[in-house]
Every structure is written in C-alpha cells, then in structure tokens.
Design an enzyme around this catalytic site. Structure first.
Site, short mmCIF file in Angstrom:
data_model
loop_
_atom_site.label_atom_id
_atom_site.label_comp_id
_atom_site.label_asym_id
_atom_site.label_seq_id
_atom_site.Cartn_x
_atom_site.Cartn_y
_atom_site.Cartn_z
CE LYS A 93 -4.48 -1.47 1.78
NZ LYS A 93 -4.28 -2.90 2.17
CD GLU A 115 -12.39 5.08 2.42
OE1 GLU A 115 -12.47 6.27 2.05
OE2 GLU A 115 -11.98 4.16 1.69
CB SER A 382 -0.01 -8.11 -1.05
OG SER A 382 -0.80 -8.93 -0.21
C1 PLP Z 1 -5.11 -3.95 1.67
C2 PLP Z 1 -4.36 -5.19 1.40
C3 PLP Z 1 -4.73 -6.06 0.35
C4 PLP Z 1 -5.96 -5.87 -0.48
O1 PLP Z 1 -5.96 -4.76 -1.32
P1 PLP Z 1 -5.76 -4.85 -2.89
O2 PLP Z 1 -6.12 -3.49 -3.35
O3 PLP Z 1 -6.66 -5.91 -3.42
O4 PLP Z 1 -4.34 -5.18 -3.13
C5 PLP Z 1 -3.94 -7.16 0.10
N1 PLP Z 1 -2.85 -7.44 0.85
C6 PLP Z 1 -2.47 -6.63 1.88
C7 PLP Z 1 -1.27 -7.00 2.66
C8 PLP Z 1 -3.21 -5.49 2.18
O5 PLP Z 1 -2.84 -4.71 3.20
#
Ligand code: PLP
Length: 398
Positions: A93, A115, A382
C-alpha cells in the site's frame, strides 16, 4: 492483445467497467484530478522524487525469493515470492500512498483525506503524509477503532487527524460516507486518497500506475533468477491494487497465465464470502461500474473474509474487463486454505504472510502440486502478517 497504453479510455472506462457514476459537479472535480495527474506525472521533479522515495524510503526493489522448502513440500512447480512484505510499513500500500501524497503536494492541496477499515490504508497514508509534509485526515468507524488498536495508535503517532465515526454501524461503510461528506466541503484544497484500484476515474488508473512498479521489477528479477518468464503469476484480489500492480507487466506475455485469488470466506455456497468476481453481478458502487455483490435493490451486501483487507463488495474495473476478455482467471481460496497457507509458509520458510497474501499462497500451493517441476509460479506476497499474528494464534489455540 491488450493495448494497455489505451486503458482506460478518456472517460475512464475499461470496456464497460469503471467510469464516473457521479453527479456532474463531482465529475468535474475528478476530471480536474485526472488532468493534474497527467501533467504532474510527466514532470522530472515528480518522477525523480517518487523514484527516490521508492529506492531509499520504501526499500525498492523488493526482492524475489525462491521458496525452495515450500516448493519441496508441495511437490511440483517452483514457487517464487515477490517480497512486498519487506517494504517499509509492511505491504504494497505504501507504493500508491506515496504517489497520492506526492501528487497532492504537487497539486498544491492542503490536505489528504481518506477512510480506513482495519487501518492498513490509514497507516500507510499517514506515513506517506508525515514524510511528504501534508496534513492527513482519516475517518474510521468507532467499532473498527476499538478492534484495531495497534493501527489506531500508529496513526496517532504519525500525526494524522483520526476522526471517529459513530453513525450507522460505525464501520467501514459509514467511514466512507463520513469522509466523503468532509471531502465535499472543500474538494479544491483536499485530495481524497482512495486505497485501491477502485472508485471513480482516475483512481483505478492512478493507483494502478503507482503499483505497476511491482510487476516491472518482478518481470526482470524472475528472468534473472529462473532464466525465463513465469508460467503462472498470481496475487490476492480485494479491490485489486497489488494484483494489478503485478499483472500489468505480464498482460502482453501470452504464455504467462495470470490468476487473481478472491476470498471464499466460509464458502462460496454461504453468504460469508467476498468473491466478487466469482459470484457478483454488474452494477455501480462508490462511483464506478464493476462486478459486485449486491442485493436485489442494488445495495452492497455485507461481505466477509478472514482477511479484513479483502472484504470489499466491489472490485477494480480493470479486473472485470480482464476477466470478461479471458486474459486473467479468477479463483478463490477459503478461510481454512488461507490459514493453512499462513502456517505452512511461516513454518517452512520463516515468512509470516498477511492473511490477505496467504490467499495467493494457498492458490499457488494447490496449483503447483498439479504442475511439473520445470514450471514456475510467481506469487505477489502483498504484505507481512505481524498484524494478524495474535488473531491467528488465538484462533488456532497456539
Ligand atoms: C489492503 C491489502 C490487500 C488488499 O488490497 P488490494 O487493493 O486488493 O491489493 C492485500 N494485501 C495486503 C497485505 C493489504 O494490506
């Protein structure tokens, strides 16, 4: 062949998805942001600043890791992980939050507003705003504030103005309404920073562009490490930002199979899931058109996933387009598979993944088992699982 340079069209549509389903005065504001973005993103000052922050602040490029022990355990294709969990603040993010904060600054905005649900977007944005030196205001439901103490504390330490929302169910949906009302008071001096590739044009495009660094790096790294392009690329899909960031670089590689993984929650045959692409129908939500989980009146259904970052009833418009054209396949993993992948990756590789990311790992484990050992699967990891560790330990009685 996907002509990425032409997506979305000038009205913000990916095929029939996306757009600006908004009153005319808001369309004007969004078009203003789009024009400013087009101008700013081409300036050397902006490009250099963002590239510098990616390198020296976020720690990019994030490495790719060959998960040898996981590969051996699963028995099949080689599993590689793109380590977005190693970024500063622990997830992907920060890539788009820095982009948005920097854009706000270059546009001369006074404040960035958003938000947050579980607080992940809030913390990443508050971090970016502290660094870029711009005021940050985050709206968060009172119920979520009580549930997500560590993130609330972090946002306070980082100096953002945290606004508790007590109306309605005091959760994410109410926080969205509250933040949006605040935004409408002064859209000229404020930038609403959307946390994924969702919302009205230009956000699905802008957030994708900021995240596309992930796939660009990964495509080069995997060729160096594995000696070829991956056979399968996969990522979890909530709103779809980490996934599109990874997928974008591979869309034109016809031999690379691309798979998005949605949360099946307690099961696709129960109401407790957030498998938007698998089960949803076409409709409008939060200012854009996409597949969504909605009732007969077009109202968003309550959705559920063990990973709070994945429980959104809509999904990014580009994903909807890629699904319809057959370029990306969308599968799902349920809570149980997610927990199993979470524990397995922790125990065999010493990497505790975010519960969101564990959905992609779960799919990769299933898929790899059915593939031969000369094949390669690339997983976008992610984020890291620090935020989920206590929850999982309690749930499994550790
Ligand atoms: C917020 C988040 C997601 C989901 O958001 P996407 O916009 O689908 O990528 C996925 N993995 C992590 C670690 C997150 O914090």
């Amino acid at each position: 062949m996907v002509q990425l340079g032409e997506m979305p069209d000038k009205d913000g549509y990916f095929g029939e998805y996306g757009g600006q389903i908004l009153p005319p005065e808001l369309v004007e504001i969004m078009n203003g942001i789009n024009d400013a973005y087009d101008e700013v993103r081409q300036t050397e000052a902006f490009k250099t600043e963002l590239a510098d922050l990616f390198a020296h602040y976020v720690g990019r490029p994030s490495p790719i890791f060959f998960a040898k022990r996981l590969t051996e355990k699963v028995g099949g294709a080689q599993i590689y992980l793109k380590r977005e969990d190693l970024n500063h603040t622990g997830a992907h993010k920060i890539n788009h939050c820095l982009g948005e904060a920097l854009l706000a600054k270059h546009m001369g905005k006074k404040k960035v507003l958003a938000e947050t649900g579980a607080g992940q977007h809030g913390v990443a944005l508050a971090t970016a705003c502290a660094l870029v030196d711009i005021e940050c205001e985050i709206h968060m439901g009172q119920v979520d504030i009580e549930k997500e103490a560590p993130n609330v504390t972090k946002m306070k330490i980082l100096g953002c103005n945290l606004v508790p929302v007590t109306r309605g169910t005091a959760t994410l949906k109410d926080a969205v309404d509250s933040a949006f009302e605040e935004y409408l008071k002064d859209p000229v001096n404020t930038l609403y920073a959307i946390g994924s590739v969702v919302g009205p044009h230009p956000f699905p495009r802008m957030v994708r562009d900021f995240q596309s660094v992930v796939g660009k790096e990964a495509r080069e790294q995997i060729q160096q490490m594995a000696g070829k392009l991956p056979d399968v690329v996969t990522a979890c899909v909530g709103g779809g930002s980490n996934a599109i960031g990874m997928f974008t670089a591979f869309l034109d590689d016809e031999d690379v199979e691309i798979v998005g993984v949605e949360p099946a929650g307690k099961g696709l045959d129960t109401p407790d899931n957030a498998a938007t692409m698998t089960l949803g129908s076409k409709g409008a939500i939060h200012g854009f058109k996409c597949y969504n989980l909605q009732d007969d009146d077009g109202e968003p259904l309550p959705v559920y996933s063990i990973a709070s970052g994945l429980d959104y009833p809509g999904v990014g418009p580009q994903h909807c387009y890629l699904k319809d054209m057959g370029r990306v396949r969308y599968e799902s993993a349920d809570d149980k598979e997610c927990l199993d992948a979470f524990m397995t990756l922790s125990r065999v590789e010493g990497i505790i993944p975010a519960l969101e990311s564990a959905h992609a790992v779960a799919f990769a484990m299933k898929e790899a088992a059915n593939m031969s050992s000369d094949k390669v699967i690339l997983v976008n990891l992610s984020g890291r699982g620090d935020k989920d560790a206590d929850f999982v330990a309690n749930k499994l009685g550790l």
